[in-house]
Scaffold this motif. Sequence first.
Motif, mmCIF file in Angstrom:
data_model
loop_
_atom_site.group_PDB
_atom_site.id
_atom_site.type_symbol
_atom_site.label_atom_id
_atom_site.label_comp_id
_atom_site.label_asym_id
_atom_site.label_seq_id
_atom_site.Cartn_x
_atom_site.Cartn_y
_atom_site.Cartn_z
ATOM 1 N N THR A 1 70.197 161.700 11.604
ATOM 2 C CA THR A 1 68.746 161.546 11.579
ATOM 3 C C THR A 1 68.168 162.616 12.490
ATOM 4 O O THR A 1 68.802 163.021 13.470
ATOM 5 N N ASN A 2 66.939 163.054 12.184
ATOM 6 C CA ASN A 2 66.427 164.209 12.903
ATOM 7 C C ASN A 2 64.911 164.147 13.033
ATOM 8 O O ASN A 2 64.210 163.756 12.096
ATOM 9 N N VAL A 3 64.424 164.515 14.216
ATOM 10 C CA VAL A 3 62.986 164.664 14.436
ATOM 11 C C VAL A 3 62.715 166.133 14.685
ATOM 12 O O VAL A 3 63.301 166.739 15.580
ATOM 13 N N PHE A 4 61.831 166.705 13.882
ATOM 14 C CA PHE A 4 61.645 168.150 13.876
ATOM 15 C C PHE A 4 60.429 168.539 14.714
ATOM 16 O O PHE A 4 59.304 168.637 14.227
ATOM 17 N N ILE B 1 55.638 167.737 14.431
ATOM 18 C CA ILE B 1 55.927 166.820 13.334
ATOM 19 C C ILE B 1 56.043 165.390 13.866
ATOM 20 O O ILE B 1 55.397 164.468 13.394
ATOM 21 N N ASP B 2 56.904 165.199 14.878
ATOM 22 C CA ASP B 2 57.095 163.904 15.524
ATOM 23 C C ASP B 2 57.285 162.753 14.538
ATOM 24 O O ASP B 2 56.600 161.725 14.601
ATOM 25 N N ALA B 3 58.186 162.923 13.610
ATOM 26 C CA ALA B 3 58.554 161.859 12.674
ATOM 27 C C ALA B 3 59.976 162.132 12.199
ATOM 28 O O ALA B 3 60.461 163.257 12.282
ATOM 29 N N LEU B 4 60.628 161.105 11.699
ATOM 30 C CA LEU B 4 62.060 161.173 11.441
ATOM 31 C C LEU B 4 62.387 161.481 9.985
ATOM 32 O O LEU B 4 61.761 160.958 9.068
ATOM 33 N N GLY B 5 63.398 162.343 9.815
ATOM 34 C CA GLY B 5 63.945 162.642 8.500
ATOM 35 C C GLY B 5 65.459 162.680 8.581
ATOM 36 O O GLY B 5 66.052 162.212 9.556
ATOM 37 N N ILE B 6 66.081 163.254 7.567
ATOM 38 C CA ILE B 6 67.539 163.343 7.510
ATOM 39 C C ILE B 6 67.961 164.806 7.424
ATOM 40 O O ILE B 6 67.403 165.578 6.645
ATOM 41 N N ASN B 7 68.946 165.172 8.228
ATOM 42 C CA ASN B 7 69.530 166.503 8.167
ATOM 43 C C ASN B 7 70.936 166.372 7.584
ATOM 44 O O ASN B 7 71.849 165.896 8.241
ATOM 45 N N SER B 8 71.065 166.760 6.304
ATOM 46 C CA SER B 8 72.366 166.682 5.628
ATOM 47 C C SER B 8 73.221 167.875 6.017
ATOM 48 O O SER B 8 72.814 169.026 5.829
ATOM 49 N N VAL C 1 58.548 164.060 3.204
ATOM 50 C CA VAL C 1 58.595 162.613 3.432
ATOM 51 C C VAL C 1 59.306 162.337 4.752
ATOM 52 O O VAL C 1 60.459 162.710 4.929
ATOM 53 N N ARG C 2 58.599 161.664 5.665
ATOM 54 C CA ARG C 2 59.153 161.373 6.984
ATOM 55 C C ARG C 2 58.723 159.980 7.430
ATOM 56 O O ARG C 2 57.725 159.442 6.959
ATOM 57 N N LEU C 3 59.473 159.438 8.376
ATOM 58 C CA LEU C 3 59.221 158.091 8.882
ATOM 59 C C LEU C 3 58.654 158.160 10.295
ATOM 60 O O LEU C 3 59.265 158.752 11.189
ATOM 61 N N SER C 4 57.498 157.526 10.505
ATOM 62 C CA SER C 4 56.871 157.512 11.830
ATOM 63 C C SER C 4 57.282 156.315 12.664
ATOM 64 O O SER C 4 57.580 156.440 13.851
#
Length: 218
Positions: free
Chosen positions: A79-82, A86-93, A185-188
Amino acid sequence: MKSKFSYLLPLLSSLTPGAVQGSVTFIFDETTPFDSMGIGASASLSDTGGADPVFVTMTTVDVIGADSSLASASNGHVTNVFGTSIDALGINSAGFNNTDYSNESRDFNPNEGWVFSFNVPITLEEIDFASLGGGSEMTLSSSVFTDLVFNGSDSDPSLGGVLVPAGEAVTLQMTSGTGAGDTNVRLSSLTVAAAVPEAGSATLALLACTLLGLRRRR
């Protein structure tokens, strides 16, 4: 003919569901313990809405890559916050680079997902996406509830207080196909409430188990 355990039925039927406390909100900004982390990353918050505080710990169980492979299968997905902008979570494959997406390491892209669990029973209250573009579809799933599906019109949807037992895996995954609408698409944040047994219910449950044990010894 009555079951030899029939005398326990009135007692067991009187047990009430766990009482919901207040709520806690896990915020996935750059200070979150889930930034650039894989399996085992966790964060704890104190739910003080009840008679006694309850510490709710959210833990990463697995990370799903863009090719549907799992971090638990020796892949390096995280999981990654960029950045603070941005300050929200995504996925770094790990090892994945597709120029069709605006930013692979920052966002949830098709097939990417996050599997997590909680240390205590909780109810899912609200999820907040920093961005959920038109055409995007995110699905929250588990073996204990019907899939909750969100699209571009659901930026801050209520989750309806769905109950999740302690240790039960919950998956948040992008389930839409590829396309321009699937980027960014990101999760806050995710808001949950601890669902702890009421004192009376816990006592009755213990008494029922004790009586059952004594009955089996006879």
